[in-house]
Enzyme design. Structure first.
Site, PDB file in Angstrom:
ATOM      1  N   LYS A 217      48.045  33.199 -17.897  1.00  0.00           N
ATOM      2  CA  LYS A 217      46.863  33.254 -17.036  1.00  0.00           C
ATOM      3  C   LYS A 217      46.652  31.918 -16.309  1.00  0.00           C
ATOM      4  O   LYS A 217      46.411  31.864 -15.099  1.00  0.00           O
ATOM      5  CB  LYS A 217      45.639  33.584 -17.892  1.00  0.00           C
ATOM      6  CG  LYS A 217      44.316  33.288 -17.258  1.00  0.00           C
ATOM      7  CD  LYS A 217      44.080  34.178 -16.082  1.00  0.00           C
ATOM      8  CE  LYS A 217      42.907  33.697 -15.272  1.00  0.00           C
ATOM      9  NZ  LYS A 217      42.226  34.760 -14.595  1.00  0.00           N
ATOM     10  N   CYS A 271      37.726  29.887 -10.932  1.00  0.00           N
ATOM     11  CA  CYS A 271      39.034  30.113 -11.560  1.00  0.00           C
ATOM     12  C   CYS A 271      40.062  29.102 -11.077  1.00  0.00           C
ATOM     13  O   CYS A 271      40.525  28.256 -11.828  1.00  0.00           O
ATOM     14  CB  CYS A 271      39.528  31.512 -11.236  1.00  0.00           C
ATOM     15  SG  CYS A 271      38.310  32.761 -11.648  1.00  0.00           S
TER      16      CYS A 271
END
Ligand code: SAJ
Length: 418
Positions: A217, A271
């Site tokens: 991720k 993010c």
């Protein structure tokens, strides 16, 4: 392994869509959030965030009785943790929400339960979740990484990481369609988590261990950050040589193996501007490129401010309209937004009278209202401003006719009016 009920902890941009999709796939979903207003809103079948198609999904799930929200964790077959992992001022992951969530579900855990962490976390954090649960529930057999499968007791639970990878604005589509990476603390945990995601994912489910899933991720977002930094650096080179960066990139991208991303006012959101630091802070010696990319992208708002200051210096009492405050096009999310930072700095540095236009929010963020920034409609800004600083490529701005900004100074950071 069958999961009929799922407790989703954290009903934000990831947790609420996930809860509604699980409910649509026949599971009994118990959503949990510490925000009592959000819980009330959801139980009324409404939503507290902006995401296309989420309203209908939540309305239907609640109407069918498959989604109920609470302020405290509820017993269930599986638990999905979707709480935020902010960054500390010294660029380290703040795992306090994940730790609180892990400790909060511990009292209601039963043998056979599955706990999946979807929050973005640094390498090793799924194992930390196991330790926090084990501290709260010494009676449960909590798996440890690399342990002999036979050594885990019968009264065991399963713990895995399955990072969310959906794009804001397309969450409902991507939640179902994207491939998922699932990494258990041990093999039995991986298998259990794969079984849960098979219930609603149409994409491939890629099984691995928890550390690989964690780094997977983080590296996806670091990859994008490095590539955006390349585009941003190129925009600086172009400014120096008076070259149109948009034309340059569009021509370079005609090469069959080149695909340069878009420069912009900087990288925002919760993010891409954050996750690379979760790798850099844990492995600084190995991540010089990722750190440099972060610095290039973080430097871009300052470059835009300087450009606006140069334009403003040519005018008397300039009115400057900042078009867009969100971190990217067609979302209402202002978190870590370079557009907000640029607008605030223009006010702080007294560059001119500032008007802020953000069609996706009803009130300006407190950071800007505290500085006395006034919200304006697009029409008013186009009529009043001498300088238009295009910070976000929202649909409403893309549709503006060139005649509406003819004769004005335009600083277009997104390349839509160039
Ligand atoms: N940006 C540019 N140039 C580009 C692309 C993006 O300047 O060419 C900027 C945007 O304007 C924005 C920021 O980067 O400020 C991030 O936008 P984004 O659309 O690239 O990504 P996010 O933050 O909305 O979502 C990302 C996605 N990750 C990847 O594409 C690798 C998403 O799939 C993740 O699930 C999400 O982060 C997350 O939650 O981690």
């Amino acid at each position: 392994m069958s999961f009929d009920s799922v407790c989703v902890v954290g009903l934000g941009y990831i947790g609420l869509p996930t809860a509604s999709v699980l409910a649509a796939n026949g599971m009994k979903v118990l959503g949990v959030d510490t925000n009592a207003d959000a819980v009330r809103t959801i139980n009324e079948g409404r939503i507290h965030i902006h995401e296309p198609d989420l309203d209908v999904a939540v309305r239907d799930a609640v109407a069918q009785g498959n989604l109920l929200a609470f302020t405290e964790p509820q017993p269930a077959d599986a638990f999905v943790l979707a709480v935020p992992t902010p960054m500390t001022p010294d660029h380290r992951p703040d795992l306090s929400y994940v730790e609180s969530a892990a400790r909060a579900i511990a009292p209601v855990l039963r043998p056979g339960n599955l706990v999946v962490v979807e929050s973005t976390i640094p390498v090793g954090a799924t194992e930390a979740v196991c330790r926090w649960i084990a501290e709260e529930r010494p009676d449960l057999a909590v798996p440890t990484r690399g342990a002999d499968p036979e050594s885990v007791g019968e009264d065991r639970i399963f713990v895995a990481h399955c990072p969310e990878r959906v794009l804001p604005g397309q969450i409902m589509k991507e939640l179902v369609g994207n491939d998922r990476v699932v990494g258990g603390v041990d093999e039995a945990s991986t298998e259990a988590a794969v079984a849960l995601y098979q219930r609603f994912c149409q994409g491939a489910i890629l099984a691995t261990d928890c550390r690989t899933a964690e780094l997977c991720k983080l590296c996806e977002n670091a990859y994008r950050d490095v590539n955006i930094a390349f585009a941003n650096e190129l925009s600086l080179v172009c400014e120096r040589f008076d070259i149109d960066v948009w034309q340059l990139i569009s021509f370079a991208n005609r090469h069959p193996r080149v695909n340069i991303l878009k420069p912009g006012p900087g990288v925002g959101g919760h993010c891409i501007a954050i996750d690379p630091w979760f790798i850099v802070s844990s492995a600084p010696e190995q991540t010089k490129l990722m750190r440099q990319a972060r610095e290039v992208n973080d430097g871009k708002p300052g470059v835009v401010v300087e450009r606006v200051k140069r334009e403003a210096a040519r005018l008397e009492d300039p009115v400057i309209a900042c078009l867009g405050l969100a971190f990217k096009a067609d979302v209402d999310d202002l978190r870590e937004s370079p557009a907000v930072a640029i607008t605030a700095r223009l006010v702080e540095e007294g560059v001119g009278r500032i008007l802020a236009v953000e069609p996706y929010v009803s009130s300006l963020p407190s950071k800007l209202t505290a500085l006395g920034v006034v919200a304006a409609t697009l029409e008013a800004a186009l009529a009043e401003a001498d300088i238009l600083v295009l910070l976000v490529d929202h649909r409403q701005f893309r549709e503006v006719a060139p005649s509406a900004y003819a004769g004005k100074v335009v600083v277009d950071t997104r390349g839509i009016w160039s």
